[in-house]
Each structure stands twice: as C-alpha cells, then as structure tokens.
Write a protein that holds these residues in place. Structure first.
Motif, PDB file in Angstrom:
ATOM      1  N   VAL A  99     -32.524  10.044 -15.036  1.00  0.00           N
ATOM      2  CA  VAL A  99     -31.381  10.843 -15.232  1.00  0.00           C
ATOM      3  C   VAL A  99     -30.197   9.683 -15.346  1.00  0.00           C
ATOM      4  CG1 VAL A  99     -29.758  12.260 -13.971  1.00  0.00           C
ATOM      5  CG2 VAL A  99     -32.247  12.785 -13.958  1.00  0.00           C
ATOM      6  N   HIS A 138     -36.205  15.456 -20.769  1.00  0.00           N
ATOM      7  CA  HIS A 138     -36.050  16.415 -19.680  1.00  0.00           C
ATOM      8  C   HIS A 138     -37.128  17.783 -20.135  1.00  0.00           C
ATOM      9  CE1 HIS A 138     -33.707  18.998 -21.942  1.00  0.00           C
ATOM     10  NE2 HIS A 138     -33.126  17.841 -22.629  1.00  0.00           N
ATOM     11  N   CYS A 198     -36.032  20.892 -19.853  1.00  0.00           N
ATOM     12  CA  CYS A 198     -35.082  22.117 -19.975  1.00  0.00           C
ATOM     13  C   CYS A 198     -35.258  23.003 -21.324  1.00  0.00           C
ATOM     14  CB  CYS A 198     -33.558  21.849 -19.600  1.00  0.00           C
ATOM     15  SG  CYS A 198     -32.525  23.274 -19.856  1.00  0.00           S
ATOM     16  N   CYS A 245     -29.920  17.056 -20.779  1.00  0.00           N
ATOM     17  CA  CYS A 245     -29.675  18.431 -19.874  1.00  0.00           C
ATOM     18  C   CYS A 245     -28.743  17.987 -18.996  1.00  0.00           C
ATOM     19  CB  CYS A 245     -31.091  18.852 -19.317  1.00  0.00           C
ATOM     20  SG  CYS A 245     -30.622  20.364 -18.223  1.00  0.00           S
ATOM     21  N   ALA A 285     -29.306  18.569 -15.236  1.00  0.00           N
ATOM     22  CA  ALA A 285     -30.153  17.649 -14.590  1.00  0.00           C
ATOM     23  C   ALA A 285     -28.925  16.636 -13.848  1.00  0.00           C
ATOM     24  CB  ALA A 285     -31.174  17.083 -15.360  1.00  0.00           C
ATOM     25  N   GLN A 336     -26.824  18.272 -11.313  1.00  0.00           N
ATOM     26  CA  GLN A 336     -27.560  18.292  -9.740  1.00  0.00           C
ATOM     27  C   GLN A 336     -27.847  16.974  -9.269  1.00  0.00           C
ATOM     28  OE1 GLN A 336     -30.710  20.940 -11.527  1.00  0.00           O
ATOM     29  NE2 GLN A 336     -30.067  22.451  -9.985  1.00  0.00           N
TER      30      GLN A 336
END
Length: 266
Positions: free
Chosen positions: A4, A164, A166, A174, A177, A180
């Motif tokens: 990420v 990712h 998603c 995404c 991600a 978050q």
C-alpha cells in the motif's frame, strides 16, 4: 509495485507522528477534476504533435487500465521528441477547480486543525509540477499516487501504485485500501483517532474510499460528477451503505462552509 505504501513521493509517517499529533481533522483530496478542473491525462495531450493522439493509440485504451494507457501515451510522446519542458508546461497550465485555491488558503490558515493528504490515480510528476506552480505543495503532508519520473532518454516512466483485489477499482490503485491503511497507521501513531475525516472527490474511483467513512465524517462529492451520482444511488438503494454525510460541492467555498462549521462544533 506491491504494497500500500511505496516509498516514492511521500513524506515519512514518522515525521507526521511527531509533528502533527495535534491535528483534529483529516482531509483527503483527489486531484483530477477535483483540485484541477480537468483530467491531467487529457491536459498533457496538448503537448503532443498536433495536440492530439493518433487513432491507434486512443483506440488502445481498455476500461480500468488508465495507468497502462498513459504509459503508452508517454512512450509515444518520447518517440515524437516531445520534451519534458513541453509536458510540464501543459500540466502547469491546468486551471484550478472553482474555489479550490481559496479552500487551500482556508486550510493554511488552520494549520493546527487539519492534516491534508492527496490520493490520486494521476502520477507523481504531474501532481508535483502543478502543486509547486501554485505554491500548494507544502499543504499536503502526504501524497499517494502512481510513481513517475523521466529516464535518460527523455521518456516519462509511469508505474502502478500497488496491486489489490478490489473489483470496483482500476488494477493499479484502490483508494479504499490507501485510506484505510493510512487511517489505521495514523491512529496507532497518534494514540487516538481523528475527530472527523473528510474526503473531497469527483470520480467513480472516489466511491470506494467514501464508503469506508464513518458517522461524523464527510464525503464531499463534486455536484453532477460520477461520485455524486454514485453516492446518490447508494443512498437511494442501500441507505446504510454510506455512513458519512454526503455534501455536494460546486466550488471550494462550499467545502469551506462545512469545515468552518466543523471547527465551531468540535
């Protein structure tokens, strides 16, 4: 590029933890058609020969593969001898969305209240060039976007931000991600959550992060753009699907009104 948080084009979160524990509110911004009033991918075409792309290149686009398409565009422009200066000038010429610079000024005037972060599926070179041109780079503590840099041949090389799983989002990014992950990490570093989280966006890929906002948070959706329409559909079909307050905006002044109210209430 997996994970990420790539190390390129972001300030260390350790610095954020030591310097910005006092921030009460977190605000995320999209870039294309949110901060700037057009798509940077379209704007850079003004530097191409004849200010247009050949049909074969335009026809090579596949939905959800924006990053791959721009890799081909930048390779074509390098082959045509388009210089970095021309690309930078095309990007720097993009107009700010209405009232956005006034919104930035408001955030600068409240440095102890807002932590400001940018999350964009554009790329590091375009964003850096434009923010520096308008003197807004220092406003953003962190910028999460696709890495980009010129190589020795004069080609702007683009990379995907991460991978990712998603199904809603483009393969290279995404935003849910990212949001978050950032919220979880900053909460650990601060020892407490932010009082409120805001997200300012316009596009379909801004839906995912808007859906993870909680009660007391705000999703600022540019009026009559894809995010606004999608959130309206969610509210109509599944009211519990969006917990944040949805605020349509036309100019940055609309966002300022709600941020002022946030400061007064909290």
């Amino acid at each position: 590029m997996s994970g990420v948080y790539p190390t390129l084009f972001r300030r260390p979160l350790s610095m954020a933890a030591t310097v910005h524990k006092d921030k009460r509110f977190l605000i995320f911004f999209d870039f294309d058609e949110t901060i700037v009033d057009e798509s940077s991918d379209d704007a850079v075409v003004q530097a191409a020969p004849g200010k247009r792309l050949p049909d074969w290149l335009r026809d090579s686009f596949r939905p959800g593969r924006y990053n791959e398409q721009m890799q081909r565009v930048m390779a074509y422009m390098a082959e045509q001898g388009v210089a970095e200066e021309a690309i930078r000038s095309a990007v720097e010429a993009m107009p700010a969305s209405p009232g956005i610079l006034d919104l930035f000024q408001f955030l600068r005037a409240h440095p102890r209240d807002f932590e400001v972060v940018l999350v964009s599926d554009a790329n590091a070179y375009f964003i850096e060039a434009w923010l520096r041109r308008v003197g807004a780079r220092q406003l953003f503590l962190n910028v999460f976007t696709n890495p980009a840099s010129f190589d020795s041949s004069g080609r702007l090389l683009l990379l995907p931000y991460h991978s990712h799983d998603c199904p809603r989002c483009p393969e290279n990014m995404c935003k849910r991600a990212i949001v978050q992950g950032y919220l979880a990490q900053r909460t650990r570093e601060r020892g407490r959550p932010f009082q409120s989280v805001c997200y300012v966006g316009d596009g379909a890929n801004d839906l995912c992060p808007s859906l993870v906002l909680g009660p007391g948070d705000m999703a600022f959706a540019r009026r009559d753009y894809p995010l606004h329409r999608l959130l309206t559909e969610v509210q109509a079909g599944q009211p519990s699907g969006i917990k944040a307050t949805v605020v349509p905006w036309v100019t940055g002044a609309d966002v300022v009104v709600y941020l002022k109210d946030l400061l007064e209430q909290r």
